[in-house]
Design a protein around this motif. Sequence first.
Motif, PDB file in Angstrom:
ATOM      1  N   ARG A  85      11.987  -4.566   9.756  1.00  9.94           N
ATOM      2  CA  ARG A  85      10.843  -3.652   9.860  1.00  9.94           C
ATOM      3  C   ARG A  85      11.059  -2.411   9.005  1.00  9.94           C
ATOM      4  O   ARG A  85      10.111  -1.875   8.425  1.00  9.94           O
ATOM      5  N   ASP A 118       3.463  -8.861   6.312  1.00 10.32           N
ATOM      6  CA  ASP A 118       2.537  -7.802   5.888  1.00 10.32           C
ATOM      7  C   ASP A 118       2.195  -6.878   7.049  1.00 10.32           C
ATOM      8  O   ASP A 118       2.256  -7.257   8.216  1.00 10.32           O
ATOM      9  N   GLY A 119       1.768  -5.658   6.694  1.00  9.89           N
ATOM     10  CA  GLY A 119       1.255  -4.729   7.693  1.00  9.89           C
ATOM     11  C   GLY A 119       2.306  -4.253   8.679  1.00  9.89           C
ATOM     12  O   GLY A 119       3.503  -4.410   8.490  1.00  9.89           O
ATOM     13  N   GLU A 120       1.801  -3.695   9.755  1.00  8.68           N
ATOM     14  CA  GLU A 120       2.663  -3.127  10.790  1.00  8.68           C
ATOM     15  C   GLU A 120       2.777  -4.082  11.972  1.00  8.68           C
ATOM     16  O   GLU A 120       1.779  -4.645  12.435  1.00  8.68           O
ATOM     17  N   ILE A 121       3.996  -4.275  12.450  1.00  6.65           N
ATOM     18  CA  ILE A 121       4.201  -5.143  13.611  1.00  6.65           C
ATOM     19  C   ILE A 121       3.759  -4.391  14.866  1.00  6.65           C
ATOM     20  O   ILE A 121       4.262  -3.318  15.170  1.00  6.65           O
ATOM     21  N   ILE A 122       2.817  -4.959  15.578  1.00 11.10           N
ATOM     22  CA  ILE A 122       2.275  -4.284  16.758  1.00 11.10           C
ATOM     23  C   ILE A 122       2.655  -4.990  18.062  1.00 11.10           C
ATOM     24  O   ILE A 122       2.462  -4.447  19.143  1.00 11.10           O
ATOM     25  N   ASN A 154       1.359  -8.885  13.536  1.00 12.57           N
ATOM     26  CA  ASN A 154       1.114  -7.636  12.817  1.00 12.57           C
ATOM     27  C   ASN A 154      -0.283  -7.105  13.107  1.00 12.57           C
ATOM     28  O   ASN A 154      -1.077  -7.723  13.839  1.00 12.57           O
ATOM     29  N   ASP A 155      -0.609  -5.944  12.518  1.00 14.74           N
ATOM     30  CA  ASP A 155      -1.895  -5.311  12.804  1.00 14.74           C
ATOM     31  C   ASP A 155      -3.070  -6.040  12.174  1.00 14.74           C
ATOM     32  O   ASP A 155      -4.233  -5.698  12.428  1.00 14.74           O
TER      33      ASP A 155
END
Length: 222
Positions: A85, A118-122, A154-155
Amino acid sequence: MGGSTTLHIRFRKFAPLILILLISFLTSCSKGVMEHISDAVPALSDTVSDIVAEVSDTVSDYMESNKNPHSYAVETFNEVFEYVRMKDCQAIFDMFSEYNKEHIDLMPDIEKLVEFMDGEIIEIGHVGASNDYSSVKDGVTLKAGYSATSYVKNDKGVLYWVKVGVVTAADDESKLGLDWIYILDCDAKTKFTKEWRNWYENDGAKSTEPQIPESMDVGVNY
């Protein structure tokens, strides 16, 4: 034999109390038996406390030197995933076993690995661990490997499957530690599976078989 030895040691520790009580009865001292017992109880309490402390220390030492391999796999997963991350390639490289670092060109795949999601892990699911393989002889584990897995999202709503493997026993100590990392894009896998099924059901022999997308998965020493 071990049980007899332990019992003998404990009997010797309680010997002073028994001796005090016998002297009290045999000499008929003016001091009452209950007073002798009262005097002896603190010593007994200290002896019991010492025994408990010794056992606790022994258990603590054993747990420290014999960490549960399932817990070790989960701890390694959490540490690796945090570095993924953070996109910290060097930290991930440093976690690998000395054998892997010396014999495998890890860094190129690690760099692909940290850019894969990709993106943010939510969201991250439960991290479970299992034994991948083991070899035991005469009660001694010669080789053993464990892995920990979890699903993360992810988001953008993309679901990934992450798996981390560790070696906990080996004939070569340099092989102990982090052995491999693998990440699968579940959505890409599902799409590929559907394409392959459609190809097969539609007389696939007459057309070109779907190719596995490069973006579907990435691994290091997997």
